[in-house]
Design an enzyme around this catalytic site. Structure first.
Site, PDB file in Angstrom:
ATOM      1  N   TYR A 220       8.918  -5.521   1.185  1.00 56.91           N
ATOM      2  CA  TYR A 220       9.799  -6.666   0.944  1.00 56.91           C
ATOM      3  C   TYR A 220       9.560  -7.151  -0.484  1.00 56.91           C
ATOM      4  O   TYR A 220       9.188  -8.294  -0.732  1.00 56.91           O
ATOM      5  CB  TYR A 220       9.525  -7.793   1.939  1.00 56.91           C
ATOM      6  CG  TYR A 220      10.051  -7.543   3.340  1.00 56.91           C
ATOM      7  CD1 TYR A 220      10.813  -6.413   3.641  1.00 56.91           C
ATOM      8  CD2 TYR A 220       9.822  -8.461   4.373  1.00 56.91           C
ATOM      9  CE1 TYR A 220      11.299  -6.199   4.918  1.00 56.91           C
ATOM     10  CE2 TYR A 220      10.313  -8.245   5.650  1.00 56.91           C
ATOM     11  CZ  TYR A 220      11.048  -7.114   5.920  1.00 56.91           C
ATOM     12  OH  TYR A 220      11.540  -6.908   7.192  1.00 56.91           O
TER      13      TYR A 220
HETATM   14  C1  LIG Z   1      19.189  -3.348   4.149  1.00 63.09           C
HETATM   15  C2  LIG Z   1      17.697  -3.159   4.108  1.00 63.09           C
HETATM   16  C3  LIG Z   1      16.989  -3.084   5.300  1.00 63.09           C
HETATM   17  C4  LIG Z   1      15.607  -2.871   5.296  1.00 63.09           C
HETATM   18  N1  LIG Z   1      14.948  -2.779   6.482  1.00 63.09           N
HETATM   19  C5  LIG Z   1      13.612  -2.516   6.487  1.00 63.09           C
HETATM   20  C6  LIG Z   1      12.897  -2.353   7.710  1.00 63.09           C
HETATM   21  O1  LIG Z   1      13.456  -2.448   8.813  1.00 63.09           O
HETATM   22  N2  LIG Z   1      11.567  -2.072   7.639  1.00 63.09           N
HETATM   23  C7  LIG Z   1      10.918  -1.953   6.434  1.00 63.09           C
HETATM   24  O2  LIG Z   1       9.716  -1.659   6.427  1.00 63.09           O
HETATM   25  N3  LIG Z   1      11.577  -2.135   5.282  1.00 63.09           N
HETATM   26  C8  LIG Z   1      12.897  -2.405   5.276  1.00 63.09           C
HETATM   27  N4  LIG Z   1      13.541  -2.542   4.076  1.00 63.09           N
HETATM   28  C9  LIG Z   1      12.792  -2.408   2.826  1.00 63.09           C
HETATM   29  C10 LIG Z   1      12.654  -0.931   2.456  1.00 63.09           C
HETATM   30  O3  LIG Z   1      11.742  -0.293   3.315  1.00 63.09           O
HETATM   31  C11 LIG Z   1      12.104  -0.804   1.033  1.00 63.09           C
HETATM   32  O4  LIG Z   1      12.997  -1.403   0.134  1.00 63.09           O
HETATM   33  C12 LIG Z   1      11.872   0.661   0.658  1.00 63.09           C
HETATM   34  O5  LIG Z   1      11.038   0.714  -0.472  1.00 63.09           O
HETATM   35  C13 LIG Z   1      13.180   1.350   0.374  1.00 63.09           C
HETATM   36  O6  LIG Z   1      13.009   2.719   0.121  1.00 63.09           O
HETATM   37  P1  LIG Z   1      14.126   3.467  -0.749  1.00 63.09           P
HETATM   38  O7  LIG Z   1      13.691   4.844  -0.969  1.00 63.09           O
HETATM   39  O8  LIG Z   1      15.463   3.219  -0.148  1.00 63.09           O
HETATM   40  O9  LIG Z   1      14.069   2.577  -2.068  1.00 63.09           O
HETATM   41  P2  LIG Z   1      13.964   2.862  -3.631  1.00 63.09           P
HETATM   42  O10 LIG Z   1      14.589   1.640  -4.225  1.00 63.09           O
HETATM   43  O11 LIG Z   1      14.530   4.169  -3.998  1.00 63.09           O
HETATM   44  O12 LIG Z   1      12.405   2.866  -3.907  1.00 63.09           O
HETATM   45  C14 LIG Z   1      11.563   1.774  -3.626  1.00 63.09           C
HETATM   46  C15 LIG Z   1      10.257   1.918  -4.382  1.00 63.09           C
HETATM   47  O13 LIG Z   1       9.632   3.145  -4.058  1.00 63.09           O
HETATM   48  C16 LIG Z   1       9.516   3.994  -5.207  1.00 63.09           C
HETATM   49  N5  LIG Z   1       9.875   5.354  -4.811  1.00 63.09           N
HETATM   50  C17 LIG Z   1      11.029   5.753  -4.211  1.00 63.09           C
HETATM   51  N6  LIG Z   1      11.006   7.069  -4.000  1.00 63.09           N
HETATM   52  C18 LIG Z   1       9.832   7.529  -4.472  1.00 63.09           C
HETATM   53  C19 LIG Z   1       9.252   8.830  -4.536  1.00 63.09           C
HETATM   54  N7  LIG Z   1       9.907   9.888  -4.078  1.00 63.09           N
HETATM   55  N8  LIG Z   1       8.028   8.964  -5.105  1.00 63.09           N
HETATM   56  C20 LIG Z   1       7.381   7.883  -5.589  1.00 63.09           C
HETATM   57  N9  LIG Z   1       7.891   6.625  -5.551  1.00 63.09           N
HETATM   58  C21 LIG Z   1       9.106   6.445  -4.988  1.00 63.09           C
HETATM   59  C22 LIG Z   1      10.517   3.437  -6.192  1.00 63.09           C
HETATM   60  O14 LIG Z   1      10.176   3.775  -7.518  1.00 63.09           O
HETATM   61  C23 LIG Z   1      10.430   1.957  -5.909  1.00 63.09           C
HETATM   62  O15 LIG Z   1       9.278   1.415  -6.506  1.00 63.09           O
HETATM   63  C24 LIG Z   1      14.928  -2.772   4.054  1.00 63.09           C
HETATM   64  C25 LIG Z   1      15.642  -2.873   2.872  1.00 63.09           C
HETATM   65  C26 LIG Z   1      17.009  -3.063   2.877  1.00 63.09           C
HETATM   66  C27 LIG Z   1      17.761  -3.191   1.569  1.00 63.09           C
END
Ligand SMILES: Cc1cc2nc3c(=O)[nH]c(=O)nc-3n(C[C@H](O)[C@H](O)[C@H](O)COP(=O)(O)OP(=O)(O)OC[C@H]3O[C@@H](n4cnc5c(N)ncnc54)[C@H](O)[C@@H]3O)c2cc1C
Ligand SMILES: *[C@@H]1O[C@H](CO)[C@@H](O)[C@H](O)[C@H]1NC(C)=O
Ligand SMILES: *[C@@H]1O[C@H](CO)[C@@H](O)[C@H](O)[C@H]1NC(C)=O
Ligand SMILES: *[C@@H]1O[C@H](CO)[C@@H](O)[C@H](O)[C@H]1NC(C)=O
Ligand SMILES: *[C@@H]1O[C@H](CO)[C@@H](O)[C@H](O)[C@H]1NC(C)=O
Ligand SMILES: *[C@@H]1O[C@H](CO)[C@@H](O)[C@H](O)[C@H]1NC(C)=O
Ligand SMILES: *[C@@H]1O[C@H](CO)[C@@H](O)[C@H](O)[C@H]1NC(C)=O
Ligand SMILES: *[C@@H]1O[C@H](CO)[C@@H](O)[C@H](O)[C@H]1NC(C)=O
Ligand SMILES: *[C@@H]1O[C@H](CO)[C@@H](O)[C@H](O)[C@H]1NC(C)=O
Ligand SMILES: *[C@@H]1O[C@H](CO)[C@@H](O)[C@H](O)[C@H]1NC(C)=O
Ligand SMILES: *[C@@H]1O[C@H](CO)[C@@H](O)[C@H](O)[C@H]1NC(C)=O
Length: 532
Positions: free
Chosen positions: A472
């Site tokens: 979060y």
């Molecule tokens: C609509 C919504 C619902 C959500 N619901 C939940 C939930 O139910 N439970 C929960 O725990 N969280 C929830 N989240 C939060 C979510 O888990 C985090 O935002 C998570 O980091 C998103 O992962 P992403 O790959 O989509 O994000 P990104 O924005 O792509 O990455 C997030 C972070 O991780 C890093 N990162 C991404 N990929 C890699 C990689 N391959 N190697 C190294 N670093 C990397 C990025 O640089 C950044 O710092 C929710 C978020 C949203 C917007």
């Protein structure tokens, strides 16, 4: 107050600098990438510079917070939609040569846009093409690449078995890369723990471009990338997960109650029971403000109780009757379905929506948003609830979601993974504001609402530190300015996210990435003695 000043300073910097940064020398990075990639896997075919007509749509396709979809948002000098590991290795080399920050994006759901926005010149390594999922029911495992979304993971498991699942987040478009590396929780957390409690192997590319698995990276680094955030340690390519068992029939309900329906007593009771219920039941409670009279616009408080029960409705009803009669749950509130259908129910798809909607990468809703988090150690007393209800009516456009802990979460020691919030927590609280207006002023207005409510709840939540959940992401908690390596700045947010695990993360970071190549606004710093 300190944090709101940061935000305002960064807003005005955005305005001043976005233009020059977006048009900075971009050909040289591309040339570098070309000269460092293999002719058999041409990198120019997956590189988008600002002059390219597809640049904006590629950038926007994984912006999941419209607050960062503005003309004033800082733009990357290049987006590399990697198709092959050699592209990632070239990106690391050229990022070093050009001194240009590399942001890693998988699903783009970071609440503060940290994966695709920066306060210094940067480019994006976009991982959405790395999305294969190989499920083995025989072994009860799966290999999942980081660009897969949670909906795809659930669908690919359910396709092969209706009695297996995986404990991860509720929103199907969230990316595996950020979600798993940052902890990952969902509605089976009380039964099976977090996503990272069920990860058995991983593949990363380290700062020297080496491809490592759990055995070759070692237990320290594996520990760090299962909850400490991937982006401080390397580029994660894939995780191997342990599937969990789910019953062929589960039960769900979503029951709203307003202030007039004895809400204070119901919410008070909820806080006493939610954490002590059997592990099979997970009741999320969301508090918001609604119109009680459409005619006059009079406002009232509402709580919505959204539940997953790993069992049938008969057992659920008797369990609720025994432990939470105040809610007045009825048979007609309950629906039985398969586990994968419950994923759709939880994320508000209408009943009967085909399950393959989970394969869609288009989010159901896209808005501007701000989130904050807290941990609840003791029930908020009734007078406290009355106080919060009144303040929420004043603020109106901000909601609170309670996700109960206990069960498996309380059994796992706080040092098992970087995520430290285990026994002793009744619930995690999320503060949420969503809005549709563009612009800095609207953003400031709604961000202010979340900060005000966060100030009002101070007496009732964890203290010293006031704990927070990495996934979060909340830049109000502190920033490592300009992505620099400040141990002291890092400790401000690091202790809130990781408590006593922060120093172990710094130690691992110092060893794995001594020059702090993998950095962002809230990355793990290296020890001060290693600073240059
Ligand atoms: C609509 C919504 C619902 C959500 N619901 C939940 C939930 O139910 N439970 C929960 O725990 N969280 C929830 N989240 C939060 C979510 O888990 C985090 O935002 C998570 O980091 C998103 O992962 P992403 O790959 O989509 O994000 P990104 O924005 O792509 O990455 C997030 C972070 O991780 C890093 N990162 C991404 N990929 C890699 C990689 N391959 N190697 C190294 N670093 C990397 C990025 O640089 C950044 O710092 C929710 C978020 C949203 C917007
Ligand atoms: C861009 O960078 C390349 C390589 O560093 C350099 O040769 C070129 O002159 C630069 N162009 C501009 C417009 O700065
Ligand atoms: C944009 O970039 C892509 C990927 O490198 C390339 O295939 C395409 O031809 C480029 N389009 C334009 C108009 O330059
Ligand atoms: C670099 O950016 C400029 C300005 O956005 C654009 O006109 C130019 O085509 C880009 N160069 C390359 C090689 O994409
Ligand atoms: C993001 O901004 C662009 C440019 O203003 C706009 O065309 C696009 O519709 C926006 N995206 C969403 C989902 O609103
Ligand atoms: C299951 O595990 C065994 C033993 O590790 C392995 O040989 C086999 O390939 C695995 N099966 C699948 C489908 O992954
Ligand atoms: C899944 O299997 C395919 C085919 O064997 C392979 O190419 C791919 O890399 C595998 N994916 C993962 C995440 O292991
Ligand atoms: C409200 O809840 C309290 C405590 O649970 C209970 O004693 C009381 O009867 C309830 N009142 C109504 C009107 O349901
Ligand atoms: C509540 O009613 C008022 C007045 O009719 C209206 O302006 C407002 O948008 C409504 N709010 C919600 C959440 O429906
Ligand atoms: C609930 O419990 C009461 C007594 O504790 C009992 O009379 C009633 O039948 C129960 N209802 C259900 C649906 O189990
Ligand atoms: C937000 O809060 C700050 C600090 O209290 C205040 O200066 C600013 O005017 C507020 N902005 C809006 C749009 O409400």
């Amino acid at each position: 107050m300190e944090s709101s000043r940061f935000a305002i300073i960064s807003f005005s910097l955005t305005l001043l600098l976005s233009v020059s940064w977006a048009t900075a020398n971009n050909s040289s990075l591309l040339e570098c990438l070309e000269s460092h990639s293999e002719p058999s896997n041409p990198i120019s075919a997956v590189s988008y510079t600002p002059g390219n007509s597809s640049y904006s749509s590629v950038l926007q396709s994984y912006i999941r917070n419209l607050r960062f979809n503005e003309s004033t948002t800082r733009k990357p000098q290049l987006i590399l939609t990697a198709l092959h590991v050699s592209h990632i290795q070239a990106a690391i080399v050229c990022s070093k040569i050009h001194g240009l920050q590399m942001k890693i994006r998988s699903g783009g759901h970071d609440y503060e846009g940290v994966s695709y926005v920066s306060d210094v010149p940067f480019f994006i390594l976009d991982m959405f093409n790395f999305r294969s999922i190989n499920v083995s029911i025989e072994n009860e495992t799966a290999w999942v690449q980081v660009g897969a979304i949670l909906g795809e993971v659930y669908y690919r498991i359910a396709e092969k078995s209706n009695v297996h699942g995986f404990p991860a987040g509720v929103c199907p478009t969230v990316g595996v890369g950020g979600h798993f590396s940052g902890g990952g929780y969902g509605n089976m957390m009380r039964k099976y723990g977090l996503s990272v409690d069920n990860i058995i192997d991983a593949q990363i590319i380290d700062v020297n471009g080496r491809i490592l698995d759990r055995a070759s990276m070692g237990e320290d680094l594996f520990w760090a990338i299962t909850g400490g955030g991937g982006s401080s340690f390397g580029v994660v390519l894939a995780y191997q997960i342990k599937l969990v068992q789910v019953p062929s029939t589960v039960t769900v309900f979503r029951v709203p109650r307003t202030y007039e329906e004895n809400l204070t007593n119901i919410v008070y009771r909820y806080q006493q029971i939610a954490e002590n219920l059997p592990d099979e039941i997970f009741i999320r409670m969301t508090l918001d403000v609604v119109n009680s009279s459409v005619r006059t616009g009079a406002k009232t408080n509402r709580a919505t109780f959204l539940t997953l029960y790993l069992g049938d409705s008969v057992k659920l009803l008797s369990l609720m009757n025994e432990t939470f009669p105040e809610l007045g749950l009825m048979q007609s509130d309950c629906t039985e379905m398969s586990w994968v259908e419950s994923v759709l129910y939880w994320t508000n798809f209408p009943t009967g929506t085909p399950v393959n909607v989970l394969l869609s990468r288009v989010p159901q809703v896209l808005t501007h948003l701000k989130r904050k988090s807290d941990y609840l150690k003791n029930p908020i007393p009734k007078q406290g609830l009355e106080f919060i209800f009144k303040r929420m009516i004043e603020l109106e456009s901000v909601a609170l979601a309670f996700n109960p802990y206990g069960g498996r979460m309380a059994e796992i020691p706080p040092s098992e993974k970087p995520f430290p919030h285990r026994a002793g927590n009744l619930a995690k609280i999320q503060y949420a504001a969503n809005w549709n207006e563009n612009g800095v002023e609207a953003a400031e207005k709604y961000i202010n609402l979340t900060r005000k409510l966060y100030a009002y709840t101070t007496p009732f939540v964890s203290k010293s530190p006031r704990e927070a959940f990495l996934n979060y992401r909340d830049l109000d908690l502190g920033i490592n300015h300009n992505g620099r390596n400040s141990y002291l700045e890092g400790a401000v947010y690091g202790i809130k996210y990781f408590k006593n695990n922060f120093n172990r993360l710094v130690k691992i970071k110092t060893k794995a990435d001594p020059d702090n190549f993998f950095r962002n606004e809230q990355s793990i710093p290296v020890f001060p003695s290693r600073r240059r």
